[in-house]
Motif scaffolding. Structure first.
Motif, PDB file in Angstrom:
ATOM      1  N   LEU A  67       0.858  -1.371   0.243  1.00  0.00           N
ATOM      2  CA  LEU A  67       0.070  -0.081  -0.279  1.00  0.00           C
ATOM      3  C   LEU A  67       0.892   1.270   0.081  1.00  0.00           C
ATOM      4  O   LEU A  67       0.636   2.294  -0.731  1.00  0.00           O
ATOM      5  N   PRO A  68       1.699   1.526   1.009  1.00  0.00           N
ATOM      6  CA  PRO A  68       2.813   2.614   0.584  1.00  0.00           C
ATOM      7  C   PRO A  68       3.379   2.810  -0.652  1.00  0.00           C
ATOM      8  O   PRO A  68       3.368   4.097  -1.013  1.00  0.00           O
ATOM      9  N   THR A  69       3.586   1.620  -1.227  1.00  0.00           N
ATOM     10  CA  THR A  69       4.182   1.770  -2.581  1.00  0.00           C
ATOM     11  C   THR A  69       3.177   2.400  -3.631  1.00  0.00           C
ATOM     12  O   THR A  69       3.575   3.128  -4.589  1.00  0.00           O
TER      13      THR A  69
ATOM     14  N   LEU B 255      -1.575   8.802  -4.726  1.00  0.00           N
ATOM     15  CA  LEU B 255      -3.150   8.784  -4.055  1.00  0.00           C
ATOM     16  C   LEU B 255      -2.902   9.411  -2.582  1.00  0.00           C
ATOM     17  O   LEU B 255      -1.773   9.674  -1.708  1.00  0.00           O
ATOM     18  N   SER B 256      -4.210   9.941  -2.165  1.00  0.00           N
ATOM     19  CA  SER B 256      -4.280  10.497  -0.828  1.00  0.00           C
ATOM     20  C   SER B 256      -4.344   9.626   0.119  1.00  0.00           C
ATOM     21  O   SER B 256      -4.810   8.643  -0.361  1.00  0.00           O
TER      22      SER B 256
ATOM     23  N   THR C 244      -9.813   4.180   1.570  1.00  0.00           N
ATOM     24  CA  THR C 244     -11.136   3.371   0.697  1.00  0.00           C
ATOM     25  C   THR C 244     -10.517   2.245  -0.158  1.00  0.00           C
ATOM     26  O   THR C 244     -11.450   1.372  -0.156  1.00  0.00           O
ATOM     27  N   LEU C 245      -9.497   2.317  -0.674  1.00  0.00           N
ATOM     28  CA  LEU C 245      -8.743   1.320  -1.425  1.00  0.00           C
ATOM     29  C   LEU C 245      -8.982   0.118  -0.530  1.00  0.00           C
ATOM     30  O   LEU C 245      -9.257  -1.079  -0.913  1.00  0.00           O
ATOM     31  N   ALA C 246      -8.342   0.337   0.546  1.00  0.00           N
ATOM     32  CA  ALA C 246      -8.215  -0.954   1.596  1.00  0.00           C
ATOM     33  C   ALA C 246      -9.536  -1.358   2.157  1.00  0.00           C
ATOM     34  O   ALA C 246      -9.740  -2.739   2.169  1.00  0.00           O
ATOM     35  N   SER C 247     -10.399  -0.431   2.217  1.00  0.00           N
ATOM     36  CA  SER C 247     -11.819  -0.843   2.695  1.00  0.00           C
ATOM     37  C   SER C 247     -12.385  -1.565   1.568  1.00  0.00           C
ATOM     38  O   SER C 247     -13.169  -2.789   1.952  1.00  0.00           O
TER      39      SER C 247
ATOM     40  N   VAL D 160     -13.973  -5.633   1.989  1.00  0.00           N
ATOM     41  CA  VAL D 160     -15.346  -6.192   1.801  1.00  0.00           C
ATOM     42  C   VAL D 160     -15.566  -6.863   0.655  1.00  0.00           C
ATOM     43  O   VAL D 160     -16.332  -7.821   0.886  1.00  0.00           O
ATOM     44  N   PHE D 161     -14.634  -6.888  -0.352  1.00  0.00           N
ATOM     45  CA  PHE D 161     -15.028  -7.827  -1.571  1.00  0.00           C
ATOM     46  C   PHE D 161     -14.176  -8.833  -1.323  1.00  0.00           C
ATOM     47  O   PHE D 161     -14.617  -9.972  -1.759  1.00  0.00           O
TER      48      PHE D 161
END
Length: 75
Positions: A37-39, A46-47, A53-56, A60-61
């Motif tokens: 994710l940091p990469t 990304l903000s 949001t991407l992680a959430s 969820v999926f």
């Protein structure tokens, strides 16, 4: 503590190890996402809100996929 394992037959042991392997791979996938994710933040500019949001959405999926695959395997 492991008497239940000794009392299982071969098919039950195979099912146990298949489920354990799937769970292990799923956990590894989630851990790798946290490392990557940091990469992604830097590469895609990304903000932190978008990263959250991407992680959430990913989690969820992942849960939806687990429910659907579990439902399908029960059939």
């Amino acid at each position: 503590m492991f008497a239940w394992y000794r009392d299982t037959d071969t098919a039950q042991k195979r099912a146990f190890w298949a489920a354990f392997g799937g769970w292990t791979l799923e956990a590894a996938d989630a851990q790798k996402f946290g490392v990557v994710l940091p990469t992604l933040l830097a590469a895609w500019h990304l903000s932190t809100g978008a990263a959250g949001t991407l992680a959430s959405v990913t989690l969820v999926f992942t849960a939806c996929g687990g429910w659907l695959a579990g439902r399908a395997s029960d059939r």
